[in-house]
Design an enzyme around this catalytic site. Sequence first.
Site, PDB file in Angstrom:
ATOM      1  N   GLY A   9      -0.978  -4.148  48.504  1.00 31.86           N
ATOM      2  CA  GLY A   9       0.387  -4.345  48.979  1.00 31.86           C
ATOM      3  C   GLY A   9       1.292  -4.669  47.808  1.00 31.86           C
ATOM      4  O   GLY A   9       1.330  -5.813  47.336  1.00 31.86           O
ATOM      5  N   GLY A  11       4.727  -4.320  47.504  1.00 31.51           N
ATOM      6  CA  GLY A  11       6.148  -4.334  47.855  1.00 31.51           C
ATOM      7  C   GLY A  11       6.920  -5.296  46.979  1.00 31.51           C
ATOM      8  O   GLY A  11       6.521  -5.612  45.845  1.00 31.51           O
ATOM      9  N   LYS A  12       8.029  -5.823  47.516  1.00 32.79           N
ATOM     10  CA  LYS A  12       8.892  -6.699  46.718  1.00 32.79           C
ATOM     11  C   LYS A  12       8.121  -7.907  46.179  1.00 32.79           C
ATOM     12  O   LYS A  12       8.314  -8.303  45.023  1.00 32.79           O
ATOM     13  CB  LYS A  12      10.064  -7.182  47.572  1.00 32.79           C
ATOM     14  CG  LYS A  12      11.078  -6.102  47.902  1.00 32.79           C
ATOM     15  CD  LYS A  12      12.213  -6.632  48.763  1.00 32.79           C
ATOM     16  CE  LYS A  12      11.765  -6.990  50.159  1.00 32.79           C
ATOM     17  NZ  LYS A  12      12.898  -7.355  51.044  1.00 32.79           N
ATOM     18  N   GLY A  14       4.435  -8.408  46.339  1.00 33.06           N
ATOM     19  CA  GLY A  14       3.202  -8.032  45.672  1.00 33.06           C
ATOM     20  C   GLY A  14       3.426  -7.357  44.332  1.00 33.06           C
ATOM     21  O   GLY A  14       2.691  -7.596  43.363  1.00 33.06           O
ATOM     22  N   SER A 126       6.129 -19.011  48.731  1.00 33.86           N
ATOM     23  CA  SER A 126       7.569 -19.203  48.891  1.00 33.86           C
ATOM     24  C   SER A 126       8.296 -18.953  47.573  1.00 33.86           C
ATOM     25  O   SER A 126       7.736 -19.151  46.497  1.00 33.86           O
ATOM     26  CB  SER A 126       7.870 -20.621  49.384  1.00 33.86           C
ATOM     27  OG  SER A 126       9.251 -20.769  49.682  1.00 33.86           O
ATOM     28  N   GLY A 128      10.543 -16.060  47.460  1.00 33.62           N
ATOM     29  CA  GLY A 128      11.078 -14.709  47.528  1.00 33.62           C
ATOM     30  C   GLY A 128      10.630 -13.859  46.347  1.00 33.62           C
ATOM     31  O   GLY A 128       9.788 -14.277  45.533  1.00 33.62           O
ATOM     32  N   LYS A 176       3.391 -23.371  55.323  1.00 38.40           N
ATOM     33  CA  LYS A 176       4.433 -22.381  55.022  1.00 38.40           C
ATOM     34  C   LYS A 176       5.224 -22.016  56.276  1.00 38.40           C
ATOM     35  O   LYS A 176       6.445 -21.797  56.217  1.00 38.40           O
ATOM     36  CB  LYS A 176       3.794 -21.123  54.416  1.00 38.40           C
ATOM     37  CG  LYS A 176       4.765 -19.959  54.151  1.00 38.40           C
ATOM     38  CD  LYS A 176       5.914 -20.363  53.228  1.00 38.40           C
ATOM     39  CE  LYS A 176       6.636 -19.171  52.607  1.00 38.40           C
ATOM     40  NZ  LYS A 176       7.181 -18.219  53.548  1.00 38.40           N
ATOM     41  N   GLU A 183      13.627 -23.961  57.060  1.00 38.28           N
ATOM     42  CA  GLU A 183      14.583 -23.070  56.402  1.00 38.28           C
ATOM     43  C   GLU A 183      15.583 -22.493  57.410  1.00 38.28           C
ATOM     44  O   GLU A 183      16.790 -22.435  57.137  1.00 38.28           O
ATOM     45  CB  GLU A 183      13.801 -21.950  55.719  1.00 38.28           C
ATOM     46  CG  GLU A 183      14.607 -20.858  55.061  1.00 38.28           C
ATOM     47  CD  GLU A 183      13.690 -19.735  54.598  1.00 38.28           C
ATOM     48  OE1 GLU A 183      13.816 -18.621  55.147  1.00 38.28           O
ATOM     49  OE2 GLU A 183      12.845 -19.975  53.719  1.00 38.28           O
ATOM     50  N   TYR A 184      15.087 -22.090  58.589  1.00 38.17           N
ATOM     51  CA  TYR A 184      15.984 -21.580  59.633  1.00 38.17           C
ATOM     52  C   TYR A 184      17.066 -22.611  59.951  1.00 38.17           C
ATOM     53  O   TYR A 184      18.249 -22.282  60.055  1.00 38.17           O
ATOM     54  CB  TYR A 184      15.184 -21.292  60.921  1.00 38.17           C
ATOM     55  CG  TYR A 184      14.576 -19.919  61.044  1.00 38.17           C
ATOM     56  CD1 TYR A 184      13.871 -19.335  59.993  1.00 38.17           C
ATOM     57  CD2 TYR A 184      14.667 -19.204  62.233  1.00 38.17           C
ATOM     58  CE1 TYR A 184      13.288 -18.092  60.125  1.00 38.17           C
ATOM     59  CE2 TYR A 184      14.092 -17.958  62.375  1.00 38.17           C
ATOM     60  CZ  TYR A 184      13.395 -17.403  61.327  1.00 38.17           C
ATOM     61  OH  TYR A 184      12.828 -16.168  61.463  1.00 38.17           O
TER      62      TYR A 184
END
Length: 302
Positions: A9, A11-12, A14, A126, A128, A176, A183-184
């Site tokens: 994986g 993506g952004k 990985g 965590s 991003g 997490k 965070e929400y």
Amino acid sequence: MKKEIGIIGLGKMGGNMARRLTEKGWHVFGTDRSAEVTQALGAEGIDAAGSAEDLISKMTGPRVIWLMLPAGAIIDDLLFGAGRLAEMLSAGDIVIDGGNSNFKDAKPRAEKLQAKSIRFLDVGTSGGPGGARNGACLMIGGERSAFEEANELFVDLALPGAVQFFDGHGAGHFVKMVHNGIEYGMMQAIAEGFNIMKKSDFHLNLQRVTDVYNRGSVIESRLIGWLQSGYKAHGQDLTGVTGTVAHTGEGAWTVEAAKDMGLDAKIIEASLDFRKASAEHPDYTGQVLSALREQFGGHAIK
């Protein structure tokens, strides 16, 4: 441990982890369902594999395999279903789930792998894409012996001091999950506050508000800094930023876990309900939330 890892994986998150570890001297084997993404990372120095099976066959034991995949059936499918990756792994290997999986999935996965003497760690990641590239915050659950064996990997991935182990399969993803629920609520409070200021009679420059808030105030934070970046990118009206806010599983899972424990999570639940309702009722509060999500997570704003 030898500095060798396989990442499934790219993506952004990985992909940036692969870049960071390569720079830290790790031999990174990587694969993604997108051949183009895999090839692009191969050009940057990772050992590109055509498939998960190919990746496993290229590595020598004991292997460390990091899964950076969407939560849900895709992971079980890869490990135990059609892909049957577990059949290719060997005793002593370590499988790490670094995505946002439901904490309840960790224990049954660990038990299935333990039948083959394969260790399993669940890692809440965590920070991003920026954190994945420049140093993440890692919350790790599982068995301490597996954590200690892989500790050098976590240290190289994380910011200094940003690694904590919690005993028990699922504990890392639980910590997490609650982080994301918090965070929400924090994001919702910021968005509602800036909506109030936007619609006041004072004609405030909200970018300047974010600037002063982030200079020693009680609510000084990375979130305020990201909102300032959002205003710089899109202007005070957040032109082109959607007021419909996407939501992933962690907020709902946090509310569900609280209810299972007989506890209230009123603020987190209200922030989740707002995101759901924003599909039909987009507004400036939602635009602020979407701008924040874009800045720290690279999420779409259209």
